[in-house]
Each structure stands twice: as C-alpha cells, then as structure tokens.
Design a protein around this motif. Structure first.
Motif, PDB file in Angstrom:
ATOM      1  N   LYS A 328       0.837  -1.195   0.000  1.00 52.10           N
ATOM      2  CA  LYS A 328       0.000   0.000   0.000  1.00 52.10           C
ATOM      3  C   LYS A 328       0.877   1.251   0.000  1.00 52.10           C
ATOM      4  O   LYS A 328       1.794   1.375   0.821  1.00 52.10           O
ATOM      5  N   PRO A 329       0.646   2.171  -0.948  1.00 55.13           N
ATOM      6  CA  PRO A 329       1.476   3.384  -1.030  1.00 55.13           C
ATOM      7  C   PRO A 329       1.243   4.300   0.167  1.00 55.13           C
ATOM      8  O   PRO A 329       0.106   4.676   0.461  1.00 55.13           O
ATOM      9  N   ARG A 330       2.317   4.636   0.856  1.00 54.10           N
ATOM     10  CA  ARG A 330       2.247   5.531   2.015  1.00 54.10           C
ATOM     11  C   ARG A 330       3.397   6.527   1.938  1.00 54.10           C
ATOM     12  O   ARG A 330       4.522   6.165   1.589  1.00 54.10           O
ATOM     13  N   TRP A 331       3.105   7.765   2.326  1.00 55.70           N
ATOM     14  CA  TRP A 331       4.145   8.795   2.316  1.00 55.70           C
ATOM     15  C   TRP A 331       5.232   8.403   3.314  1.00 55.70           C
ATOM     16  O   TRP A 331       4.957   7.989   4.443  1.00 55.70           O
ATOM     17  N   GLY A 332       6.494   8.550   2.869  1.00 55.37           N
ATOM     18  CA  GLY A 332       7.620   8.221   3.734  1.00 55.37           C
ATOM     19  C   GLY A 332       8.228   6.867   3.437  1.00 55.37           C
ATOM     20  O   GLY A 332       9.295   6.534   3.969  1.00 55.37           O
ATOM     21  N   GLN A 333       7.570   6.079   2.597  1.00 53.76           N
ATOM     22  CA  GLN A 333       8.109   4.783   2.198  1.00 53.76           C
ATOM     23  C   GLN A 333       8.523   4.821   0.737  1.00 53.76           C
ATOM     24  O   GLN A 333       7.991   5.590  -0.059  1.00 53.76           O
ATOM     25  N   GLY A 334       9.501   3.977   0.384  1.00 58.36           N
ATOM     26  CA  GLY A 334       9.974   3.929  -0.991  1.00 58.36           C
ATOM     27  C   GLY A 334       8.914   3.400  -1.942  1.00 58.36           C
ATOM     28  O   GLY A 334       8.021   2.648  -1.546  1.00 58.36           O
ATOM     29  N   LEU A 335       9.006   3.810  -3.190  1.00 57.75           N
ATOM     30  CA  LEU A 335       8.100   3.283  -4.213  1.00 57.75           C
ATOM     31  C   LEU A 335       8.528   1.875  -4.584  1.00 57.75           C
ATOM     32  O   LEU A 335       9.696   1.627  -4.879  1.00 57.75           O
TER      33      LEU A 335
END
Length: 464
Positions: A328-335
């Motif tokens: 799940k895409p979350r701000w602060g984690q790598g793509l």
C-alpha cells in the motif's frame, strides 16, 4: 601539422569487409568475397541455399549455389569464405543476394551437436549456451544496440563538453552505504581482507564519489564503467555485475537544470539508435506496438512528465482501490516496483520524473530541500525496467555533510577526502546515474537484464 593528416579508411586496414559493408558499397553484378558463419543451409536437387551471418546485420545474406555439390559439408554453425557475384533479390526479405561460384569451409560444426538450429530458441535456453548465444538473432540485435547506445551516449556527452573519467573498480568506500559490496581478499595471507592494501577494500557499487573529485576541476564529467553489487536477488531486474553511466556537473543549483540534462541525454541517445540501429529496434517492436510508441515518445520534443513524490503517492493511493497494490502506497516509504510500473505504464504511459523524495529514504549526499523533510532528487521511471536513472543535487556544505556522514555510521575518517572537497572551492553541484542495461531493456522490451549483458553474473551464476 598533425591536424592535416588524412583519415585512414577502414578498407585500408586489410580486414575482410563485413557483410553490412559489402551490401552497402556494391551494386548488383559486382564480384565480391564474404566470410561468416552459416545460420541455415537447404539443399535441393538442382540448387542449394545458405544464410550467412557475421554479426554486422540483422538478417544475414542469402547465398545461392546453382550446383548443389557446392554445399557439400556445409552445416549450421560452420565458418565459411564465399566468392561470388552480388545480384538483386526477387524476395522480400532482402534486397540483394549472392550467386556463389566458390565455397570454402574454414571451420566445421558438427550438425548433430551444434545447439543453435534454425528454430525459435527461448532466451532461457540461450543463457545455458552463453558461449554460442551471440550468434542468435536476438542476442546479436541486443549486442549491436548496446554498441550503438554507447556510441550515442559518448556523443551526447562530448558534444556537451563533458570529460570522461575512468573511475576505479577497487575502492575503500561504499557510496550508497547499503553494505551490499564484494570484498577483495588476498588468498594465502594471515589477514586476507587487509594484508594487500592495508585496509578493507571492495568492488565499487558506484563511481559517483570519485566523479565528484574531478567535477571540482573539470566542471562536467561522466563515466561508463562496470559496477558490482552483492545483492542476493534472483529477479530479472538485478545483476551482480553491470554497467553504470554516471555524470556530475559543477555550478548547478537547480533540480530542473539537472532533469533537463537527463531528459536530453535519454532523448538524444534514443534518437541515435533510431538513426543508426533502426532495424534492430524494429525487430524488437515488430509485435509490440506499445514498445514502438514508447520509442517514439522518448524521441519526440514533448517534455517528459514531472511530478513530486508527494503527488506520486496521491496518484497511487487514488488508484489503489482498482490497482489493488500488494504494498500500500504511504508517504515516507519507498516506491515499490508495482508502484513505479503503474505510474510509467498505466498512468503516464511513458517516461515520468518523480522528484523530491523523503530525506529518510535517500542517501546521505543529497541536498536537503527547504521543507526539511525532502531532498532535491529525482528518479526517471519508464515502462519496462521501471526506474531507469536517479540523481540529485549534492550536499555542498561542509558542516551539514559531516553531520550526515557521521549519522550514516561510516568508518571514522574514511570519507575525509570527500569532505575536504567542501573545504577547498566547493560549488553547488549535481549528478545522476543510469543503469546501462536498463536503458537497453527499455528500448528492447526484454523482460530480463540477463539477456542484455554479454556475460550475466548473479547469485549462484558466474559462467565463463
């Protein structure tokens, strides 16, 4: 005086001309002599045919032997010299063919054991015969594309007054700080990791830090050198030995300027391929219209898309209900790869720069943005390999860089030389790195980089 010397024609070297040169330079009716390897041979009652290749063309050339006895001993894989007359071909596959009057076998090939017969071979099978796979049509096309792409890259950098630097393969530093390095040891000594150099040394993962040394004297520098990463991955995206194109520019304080350099490098090099290796590009795109569209998009004048990391996360989160990402895409984690693939392939359907990633997930040498949360960096995402290149503005302040190095936990004093660059005439500067194999993967559409490098090395595999 030296400038007045005439260039020596390649014909004056005394080498047998390539098939490509024979076809380009001679008209029908010309007596010629060729050499190469037999791709296929077909013998009928009153005539025989052979396809000859020497790596210089995609399809090879058809040789016609009006006396079938001339084909005696010819087998797929053998090497030959053939004399004959060039003639116009009635077939659609080639414009010219050769009417042979003399066929000489140079090196035999056992027809029973030669593994490259005239049929479709899988790329997985070709990897098992790496010493012969350059003779296959696919690997031959890849090899010519690699050659032309390297020439195109050098041309771009030289045209823009960059100086090529040969950065070292042996280094006492880990540029990325990830620890995935190959250590150099000296066998038969009491302390194999340190006896030779007096310290621990590893194979380089990047030439960036060394390039920055020369960027402090030459302003614009680049390198195209092997790099090594001890990453135990079995995916088709990773190799233990690969080639990296890296560049550094002094007196650059704008991320937009750096992105412009990267974009024009990709556009210029892809155009060079279209102009000089169009047949090879068409070979890979013949049943792949999306690949053909990508090549056209890479070369047109329309600017590549640009978004921030924060905007990328927003796009991905809005797409997640349908895309159903595993991560799940979350701000602060790598793509993740699936995120990059969605952005480049589904959302933008072409190249897209993603800028300003969180500082916590990027290396120590990147310049912080004024917001204190992100750094002035970018990745270029493209259909196929996903991440094609990455770069940033570099930290040029001595105090801030010193603190970043200490926080990273590097061995004390190991990067003093790198810090010193900020003490003596520091400048705002920027740079980037591009995986050369990933560039070739992008324009060929091949799934695995193991089919793009001549001798792939990865976990559990180091043949030849």
């Amino acid at each position: 005086m030296l400038g007045s010397l005439r260039r020596i024609s390649s014909h004056g070297l005394g080498l047998v001309p390539t098939l490509r040169r024979v076809m380009l330079d001679n008209a029908a009716g010309t007596d010629i002599k060729i050499s190469g390897w037999v791709r296929s041979v077909r013998v009928q009652k009153r005539i025989a045919f052979a396809e000859i290749s020497d790596g210089s063309t995609l399809k090879g050339v058809q040789v016609i032997m009006e006396d079938p006895l001339m084909a005696k001993g010819l087998t797929t894989g053998c090497s030959v010299e053939i004399a004959g007359t060039l003639s116009d071909s009635p077939g659609r596959e080639q414009s010219k063919e050769i009417q042979a009057n003399c066929v000489k076998i140079i090196g035999d090939a056992d027809a029973e054991t030669y593994p490259l017969q005239k049929k479709r071979h899988t790329l997985e099978f070709l990897r098992e015969i790496g010493h012969l796979r350059p003779r296959s049509q696919t690997i031959g096309a890849v090899t010519r594309l690699r050659d032309h792409a390297e020439v195109g890259l050098h041309k771009f950098f030289h045209d823009n007054e960059f100086v090529r630097i040969h950065t070292p393969a042996l280094t006492a530093n880990d540029c990325e700080g990830g620890g995935e390095t190959f250590n150099v040891v000296t066998l038969g000594t009491e302390h194999p990791e340190s006896d030779f150099f007096g310290k621990r040394v590893n194979l380089t993962v990047s030439g960036q830090l060394h390039l920055e040394v020369f960027a402090g004297a030459f302003k614009r520098v680049y390198t195209l050198n092997p790099a090594f990463r001890a990453e135990p991955s079995q995916t088709g995206r990773h190799l233990s030995e690969f080639w990296m194109l890296e560049a550094e520019c002094a007196f650059v304080d704008s991320l937009s300027t750096l992105v412009g350099v990267e974009e024009e490098m990709v556009r210029s090099t892809t155009r060079f391929l279209v102009e000089n290796a169009g047949a090879e590009l068409d070979f890979f795109a013949r049943d792949n219209e999306r690949l053909a569209q990508l090549v056209r998009r890479l070369t047109d004048q329309k600017p590549y898309a640009r978004i921030t990391y924060t905007e990328a996360i927003d796009i991905l989160q809005r797409a997640d209900p349908v895309a159903n990402f595993a991560f799940k895409p979350r701000w602060g984690q790598g793509l993740q790869s699936e995120h990059e693939r969605y952005l480049a392939t589904s959302h933008f359907e072409g190249p897209v720069f993603v800028t300003d990633y969180p500082a916590a997930i990027k290396p120590f040498y990147m310049l912080p943005n004024p917001d204190g949360r992100t750094v002035a960096c970018m990745d270029l995402l493209v259909p196929g390999p996903c991440e094609l290149l990455g770069g940033s503005l570099r930290e040029h302040d001595y105090g801030r860089l010193k603190s970043a190095i200490e926080a990273q936990g590097f061995e004390e004093g190991s990067l003093d030389w790198y810090l010193n660059l900020r003490k003596y005439g520091t400048t705002p500067h920027a740079g980037f790195g591009m995986g050369f194999e990933r560039f070739i993967q992008m324009v060929t559409g091949l799934d695995s980089v193991r089919d793009i490098i001549p001798f792939p090395r990865h976990t559990g595999r180091c043949q030849y």
